[in-house]
Design an enzyme around this catalytic site. Structure first.
Site, PDB file in Angstrom:
ATOM      1  N   ASP A 294       0.902  -1.184   0.006  1.00  0.00           N
ATOM      2  CA  ASP A 294       0.094   0.082   0.013  1.00  0.00           C
ATOM      3  C   ASP A 294       0.794   1.298  -0.004  1.00  0.00           C
ATOM      4  OD1 ASP A 294      -1.766  -2.167   0.330  1.00  0.00           O
ATOM      5  OD2 ASP A 294      -2.908  -1.157   2.065  1.00  0.00           O
TER       6      ASP A 294
ATOM      7  N   LYS B 162      -6.730  -4.667  -3.602  1.00  0.00           N
ATOM      8  CA  LYS B 162      -7.605  -5.519  -2.239  1.00  0.00           C
ATOM      9  C   LYS B 162      -8.515  -4.573  -1.878  1.00  0.00           C
ATOM     10  CE  LYS B 162      -4.129  -4.370   1.063  1.00  0.00           C
ATOM     11  NZ  LYS B 162      -4.929  -3.279   1.778  1.00  0.00           N
TER      12      LYS B 162
ATOM     13  N   CYS C  95      -1.990  -2.356   7.643  1.00  0.00           N
ATOM     14  CA  CYS C  95      -1.960  -3.413   6.490  1.00  0.00           C
ATOM     15  C   CYS C  95      -0.622  -4.062   6.430  1.00  0.00           C
ATOM     16  CB  CYS C  95      -2.118  -2.540   5.212  1.00  0.00           C
ATOM     17  SG  CYS C  95      -4.019  -2.073   5.277  1.00  0.00           S
TER      18      CYS C  95
HETATM   19  C1  VGL Z   1      -4.561   1.174   5.772  1.00  0.00           C
HETATM   20  C2  VGL Z   1      -5.883   2.251   7.522  1.00  0.00           C
HETATM   21  C3  VGL Z   1      -7.245   1.976   6.665  1.00  0.00           C
HETATM   22  C4  VGL Z   1      -3.430   0.395   5.548  1.00  0.00           C
HETATM   23  C5  VGL Z   1      -5.759   1.036   5.033  1.00  0.00           C
HETATM   24  O1  VGL Z   1      -3.030   0.512   4.078  1.00  0.00           O
HETATM   25  O2  VGL Z   1      -2.490   0.616   6.454  1.00  0.00           O
HETATM   26  N1  VGL Z   1      -4.556   1.819   6.898  1.00  0.00           N
HETATM   27  N2  VGL Z   1      -6.988   1.516   5.491  1.00  0.00           N
END
Ligand code: VGL
Length: 197
Positions: free
Chosen positions: A9, A104, A150
């Site tokens: 991410d 995802k 994540c």
């Molecule tokens: C994430 C919070 C909400 C991440 C994703 O990628 O860690 N954190 N959505």
């Protein structure tokens, strides 16, 4: 022993200035690109994989609904809507041609790269665990954003599925600094190595 790098991410919405911007995120993007390039020189990894939070729309977000006032613990502002600039890789990572790009959280929220429920929306029809197993990968190194969400969840799932897991902590960024120590301990208790440098 075959090893994969999983970059979790590293997207515009998760770095400074993004919808859910983490301090240090841009530096994670630069550092990850450097790591990939120098690791290619020494053949450190057999496979390079990226994940991207890729939500279908504003109403779909990890950890619950978008709220007017998200608490940034288990509710979040709209972020990483598939196809928007916020969901793209943070520079200079867009220059990297990952072997597999996992999207995802498309319809069902998911912090983990292993609950890659958007994989129908991917070019690939294999899930992350199928990709790793079909390539004979036994070890994974994980970098990315956010360490406390994540990255941690992807690491825990990888360990649970039997991979030997390391998290390269300097190449991560954290949302809630206060939870960092507890998460490091939790990961360690699961046999996950958290490298501090
Ligand atoms: C994430 C919070 C909400 C991440 C994703 O990628 O860690 N954190 N959505």
């Amino acid at each position: 022993m075959k090893k994969a790098l999983i970059a979790v991410d590293i997207q515009n919405d998760f770095v400074e200035g993004g919808a859910l911007g983490c301090k240090g995120g841009k530096s994670v993007a630069r550092g990850t690109k450097d790591l990939i390039q120098e690791s290619e020189d020494r053949d450190a990894y057999s496979l390079y994989i990226s994940t991207q939070d890729w939500h279908k729309g504003e109403g779909c977000t990890n950890g619950g609904h978008i709220e007017d006032r998200p608490n940034f613990v288990d509710s979040w502002p709209a972020h990483c809507i598939g196809g928007t600039e916020g969901a793209e890789f943070c520079r200079p990572l867009e220059a990297i041609d990952f072997d597999y790009r996992i999207l995802k959280g498309y319809e069902t929220p998911s912090y983990s790269g292993f609950s890659d429920n958007a994989y129908e929306a991917n070019d690939e029809s294999l899930s992350l665990v199928e990709i790793l197993e079909s390539r004979g990968i036994t070890e994974v190194d994980i970098v990315g954003i956010a360490f406390d969400y994540c990255v941690a969840q992807t690491a825990k799932d990888a360990a649970e599925k039997g991979f030997k897991v390391r998290v390269l902590k300097p190449l991560t960024a954290t949302i809630n600094k206060a939870s960092e120590e507890r998460i490091v301990e939790d990961l360690a208790s699961r046999g996950i190595e958290v490298l501090e440098r």
